[in-house]
Design an enzyme around this catalytic site. Structure first.
Site, mmCIF file in Angstrom:
data_model
loop_
_atom_site.group_PDB
_atom_site.id
_atom_site.type_symbol
_atom_site.label_atom_id
_atom_site.label_comp_id
_atom_site.label_asym_id
_atom_site.label_seq_id
_atom_site.Cartn_x
_atom_site.Cartn_y
_atom_site.Cartn_z
ATOM 1 N N ARG A 52 2.809 -6.220 8.926
ATOM 2 C CA ARG A 52 1.738 -5.606 9.533
ATOM 3 C C ARG A 52 2.305 -5.127 11.260
ATOM 4 N NH1 ARG A 52 -3.681 -7.671 7.678
ATOM 5 N NH2 ARG A 52 -4.114 -5.755 5.699
ATOM 6 N N TYR A 95 -11.858 -2.609 -4.003
ATOM 7 C CA TYR A 95 -12.684 -2.114 -2.095
ATOM 8 C C TYR A 95 -14.274 -2.515 -2.452
ATOM 9 C CZ TYR A 95 -8.485 -2.411 0.142
ATOM 10 O OH TYR A 95 -6.747 -2.909 0.260
ATOM 11 N N GLU A 123 -9.678 -10.434 -8.344
ATOM 12 C CA GLU A 123 -8.632 -9.725 -7.273
ATOM 13 C C GLU A 123 -7.058 -9.753 -8.584
ATOM 14 O OE1 GLU A 123 -9.086 -8.753 -3.308
ATOM 15 O OE2 GLU A 123 -7.577 -9.860 -3.376
ATOM 16 N N HIS A 163 -2.189 -4.903 1.726
ATOM 17 C CA HIS A 163 -3.028 -5.931 1.232
ATOM 18 C C HIS A 163 -2.421 -7.528 0.757
ATOM 19 C CE1 HIS A 163 -6.494 -7.452 -0.380
ATOM 20 N NE2 HIS A 163 -6.488 -7.891 -1.497
ATOM 21 N N ARG A 178 -1.577 -13.902 3.724
ATOM 22 C CA ARG A 178 -2.648 -13.892 4.905
ATOM 23 C C ARG A 178 -1.591 -14.370 6.136
ATOM 24 N NH1 ARG A 178 -6.994 -10.325 3.815
ATOM 25 N NH2 ARG A 178 -7.944 -10.878 5.872
ATOM 26 N N LYS A 205 1.386 -1.163 0.141
ATOM 27 C CA LYS A 205 0.084 -0.087 0.410
ATOM 28 C C LYS A 205 1.146 1.172 0.335
ATOM 29 C CE LYS A 205 -3.729 -1.930 2.075
ATOM 30 N NZ LYS A 205 -4.475 -2.458 3.460
ATOM 31 N N ASN A 258 -2.437 0.281 7.305
ATOM 32 C CA ASN A 258 -1.849 -1.106 7.345
ATOM 33 C C ASN A 258 -0.684 -1.653 6.054
ATOM 34 O OD1 ASN A 258 -3.399 -1.806 5.809
ATOM 35 N ND2 ASN A 258 -4.708 -3.079 7.043
ATOM 36 N N PHE A 302 -14.985 3.201 7.116
ATOM 37 C CA PHE A 302 -13.992 3.765 6.287
ATOM 38 C C PHE A 302 -13.917 3.156 4.875
ATOM 39 C CE2 PHE A 302 -14.363 -0.606 7.447
ATOM 40 C CZ PHE A 302 -13.827 -1.250 6.054
ATOM 41 N N THR A 323 -5.120 -7.484 10.283
ATOM 42 C CA THR A 323 -5.692 -6.170 9.767
ATOM 43 C C THR A 323 -5.085 -4.485 10.783
ATOM 44 O OG1 THR A 323 -7.762 -6.667 8.757
ATOM 45 C CG2 THR A 323 -7.717 -4.876 9.140
#
Ligand code: ATP
Ligand code: MG
Length: 142
Positions: A104, A51, A128, A117, A87, A11, A114, A59, A93
Protein backbone atom coordinates in the site's frame (compact mmCIF):
# COMPACT_ATOMS: atom_id res chain seq x y z
CA UNK A 1 3.32 -20.69 14.68
CA UNK A 2 0.89 -22.64 12.58
CA UNK A 3 0.37 -22.98 8.86
CA UNK A 4 -2.61 -20.85 7.86
CA UNK A 5 -4.50 -19.81 4.75
CA UNK A 6 -5.70 -16.28 4.00
CA UNK A 7 -7.68 -14.59 1.24
CA UNK A 8 -5.99 -11.90 -0.81
CA UNK A 9 -7.54 -9.62 -3.43
CA UNK A 10 -5.71 -7.41 -5.88
CA UNK A 11 -8.31 -4.66 -6.17
CA UNK A 12 -9.42 -2.97 -9.44
CA UNK A 13 -6.83 -0.17 -9.18
CA UNK A 14 -4.05 -2.77 -8.94
CA UNK A 15 -5.25 -4.82 -11.91
CA UNK A 16 -5.92 -1.68 -14.00
CA UNK A 17 -2.33 -0.51 -13.45
CA UNK A 18 -0.89 -3.92 -14.45
CA UNK A 19 0.51 -4.66 -10.98
CA UNK A 20 -0.69 -8.28 -10.69
CA UNK A 21 2.68 -9.95 -11.25
CA UNK A 22 4.59 -7.55 -9.01
CA UNK A 23 2.12 -7.94 -6.13
CA UNK A 24 1.96 -11.74 -6.33
CA UNK A 25 5.76 -11.78 -6.39
CA UNK A 26 5.87 -9.86 -3.11
CA UNK A 27 3.67 -12.47 -1.48
CA UNK A 28 5.91 -15.28 -2.73
CA UNK A 29 9.07 -13.44 -1.67
CA UNK A 30 7.63 -13.19 1.84
CA UNK A 31 7.10 -16.92 2.17
CA UNK A 32 3.42 -17.03 1.18
CA UNK A 33 2.50 -19.78 -1.28
CA UNK A 34 -0.30 -19.45 -3.86
CA UNK A 35 -2.70 -22.39 -3.50
CA UNK A 36 -5.50 -20.95 -5.68
CA UNK A 37 -5.89 -17.87 -7.83
CA UNK A 38 -8.21 -16.46 -10.50
CA UNK A 39 -9.40 -13.25 -12.08
CA UNK A 40 -13.05 -12.33 -11.71
CA UNK A 41 -15.20 -9.26 -12.09
CA UNK A 42 -17.61 -8.92 -9.18
CA UNK A 43 -21.13 -7.64 -9.67
CA UNK A 44 -22.21 -4.86 -7.32
CA UNK A 45 -24.25 -7.43 -5.38
CA UNK A 46 -21.26 -9.78 -5.03
CA UNK A 47 -19.08 -6.91 -3.77
CA UNK A 48 -21.81 -5.96 -1.29
CA UNK A 49 -21.97 -9.56 -0.08
CA UNK A 50 -18.22 -9.72 0.36
CA UNK A 51 -18.07 -6.47 2.37
CA UNK A 52 -21.32 -7.12 4.26
CA UNK A 53 -19.66 -6.29 7.62
CA UNK A 54 -19.16 -2.71 6.37
CA UNK A 55 -22.78 -2.26 5.20
CA UNK A 56 -23.52 0.47 7.76
CA UNK A 57 -20.27 2.39 7.18
CA UNK A 58 -20.42 5.73 5.30
CA UNK A 59 -18.00 4.49 2.61
CA UNK A 60 -19.95 1.29 1.79
CA UNK A 61 -21.41 2.66 -1.48
CA UNK A 62 -18.07 4.01 -2.68
CA UNK A 63 -16.29 0.80 -1.66
CA UNK A 64 -18.66 -1.60 -3.43
CA UNK A 65 -18.84 0.58 -6.55
CA UNK A 66 -15.03 0.56 -6.70
CA UNK A 67 -14.70 -3.19 -6.08
CA UNK A 68 -17.10 -3.97 -8.94
CA UNK A 69 -15.63 -1.40 -11.36
CA UNK A 70 -13.28 -3.79 -13.18
CA UNK A 71 -11.64 -7.21 -12.63
CA UNK A 72 -9.86 -8.28 -9.46
CA UNK A 73 -7.47 -11.16 -8.78
CA UNK A 74 -8.51 -13.30 -5.83
CA UNK A 75 -5.86 -15.57 -4.33
CA UNK A 76 -5.61 -18.06 -1.48
CA UNK A 77 -2.20 -17.75 0.20
CA UNK A 78 -0.75 -20.33 2.56
CA UNK A 79 2.14 -20.14 5.00
CA UNK A 80 3.24 -19.85 8.60
CA UNK A 81 1.14 -17.15 10.27
CA UNK A 82 -0.29 -16.29 6.83
CA UNK A 83 -3.10 -13.96 8.00
CA UNK A 84 -0.80 -11.59 9.92
CA UNK A 85 2.09 -12.01 7.47
CA UNK A 86 -0.09 -11.02 4.52
CA UNK A 87 -1.42 -7.95 6.35
CA UNK A 88 2.15 -6.96 7.19
CA UNK A 89 3.16 -7.18 3.51
CA UNK A 90 0.05 -5.15 2.50
CA UNK A 91 0.59 -2.32 5.01
CA UNK A 92 -1.93 -0.09 6.77
CA UNK A 93 -5.40 0.57 5.28
CA UNK A 94 -4.51 4.23 4.71
CA UNK A 95 -1.44 4.35 2.42
CA UNK A 96 -0.38 7.60 4.09
CA UNK A 97 0.14 5.57 7.27
CA UNK A 98 1.59 2.44 5.66
CA UNK A 99 5.16 1.39 6.49
CA UNK A 100 7.99 1.70 3.99
CA UNK A 101 8.26 -1.21 1.59
CA UNK A 102 4.64 -2.34 1.95
CA UNK A 103 2.35 -2.78 -1.06
CA UNK A 104 0.00 0.00 0.00
CA UNK A 105 2.88 2.40 0.67
CA UNK A 106 4.38 1.71 -2.74
CA UNK A 107 1.24 1.50 -4.90
CA UNK A 108 -1.97 2.68 -3.20
CA UNK A 109 -3.26 6.12 -4.10
CA UNK A 110 -5.92 6.61 -1.41
CA UNK A 111 -7.62 4.94 1.54
CA UNK A 112 -10.47 3.97 -0.80
CA UNK A 113 -8.37 2.68 -3.71
CA UNK A 114 -5.78 0.87 -1.64
CA UNK A 115 -4.76 -1.85 -4.13
CA UNK A 116 -5.09 -4.97 -1.96
CA UNK A 117 -7.40 -6.70 0.48
CA UNK A 118 -6.41 -9.24 3.11
CA UNK A 119 -8.45 -11.24 5.60
CA UNK A 120 -8.23 -9.80 9.12
CA UNK A 121 -8.57 -13.04 11.11
CA UNK A 122 -8.34 -16.80 10.63
CA UNK A 123 -12.08 -17.06 11.08
CA UNK A 124 -12.81 -14.44 8.40
CA UNK A 125 -10.19 -16.00 6.12
CA UNK A 126 -12.16 -19.26 6.07
CA UNK A 127 -15.40 -17.40 5.29
CA UNK A 128 -13.79 -15.30 2.55
CA UNK A 129 -12.00 -18.26 0.92
CA UNK A 130 -15.31 -20.14 0.78
CA UNK A 131 -16.98 -17.05 -0.75
CA UNK A 132 -14.74 -17.20 -3.82
CA UNK A 133 -13.36 -20.72 -4.16
CA UNK A 134 -14.86 -24.18 -4.38
CA UNK A 135 -12.86 -26.94 -2.71
CA UNK A 136 -11.87 -28.40 -6.08
CA UNK A 137 -10.12 -25.12 -7.01
CA UNK A 138 -7.78 -25.25 -3.99
CA UNK A 139 -4.77 -27.56 -4.13
CA UNK A 140 -4.55 -30.07 -1.28
CA UNK A 141 -7.97 -29.00 -0.02
CA UNK A 142 -9.09 -32.62 0.24
P1 ATP B 1 -9.45 -4.70 3.46
O1 ATP B 1 -10.62 -5.26 4.25
O2 ATP B 1 -9.83 -4.19 2.09
O3 ATP B 1 -8.28 -5.62 3.47
P2 ATP B 1 -8.65 -3.23 5.75
O4 ATP B 1 -8.98 -4.46 6.52
O5 ATP B 1 -7.26 -2.68 5.88
O6 ATP B 1 -8.92 -3.42 4.22
P3 ATP B 1 -11.21 -2.20 6.52
O7 ATP B 1 -11.41 -1.37 7.74
O8 ATP B 1 -11.66 -3.61 6.54
O9 ATP B 1 -9.68 -2.09 6.11
O10 ATP B 1 -11.92 -1.43 5.32
C1 ATP B 1 -12.24 -2.12 4.11
C2 ATP B 1 -11.93 -1.23 2.94
O11 ATP B 1 -12.83 -0.14 2.93
C3 ATP B 1 -10.54 -0.58 2.94
O12 ATP B 1 -9.55 -1.40 2.43
C4 ATP B 1 -10.78 0.61 2.05
O13 ATP B 1 -10.72 0.21 0.67
C5 ATP B 1 -12.19 0.99 2.38
N1 ATP B 1 -12.20 2.05 3.40
C6 ATP B 1 -11.92 1.94 4.72
N2 ATP B 1 -12.01 3.12 5.34
C7 ATP B 1 -12.35 4.01 4.39
C8 ATP B 1 -12.60 5.42 4.38
N3 ATP B 1 -12.50 6.13 5.50
N4 ATP B 1 -12.93 5.99 3.21
C9 ATP B 1 -13.04 5.27 2.06
N5 ATP B 1 -12.82 3.94 2.00
C10 ATP B 1 -12.48 3.32 3.13
MG1 MG C 1 -10.80 -5.50 6.31
Amino acid sequence: MAKEQTLSIIKPDGVERNLVGEILQRFEQNGLRIVATKMIQMSRKQAEGFYDIHRERPFFGELTEFMSRSPVVVTVLEGENAVAKHREVMGATNPAEAAEGTIRKDFAESIGENTVHGSDSLENAAIEIAYFFAKIERVNAG
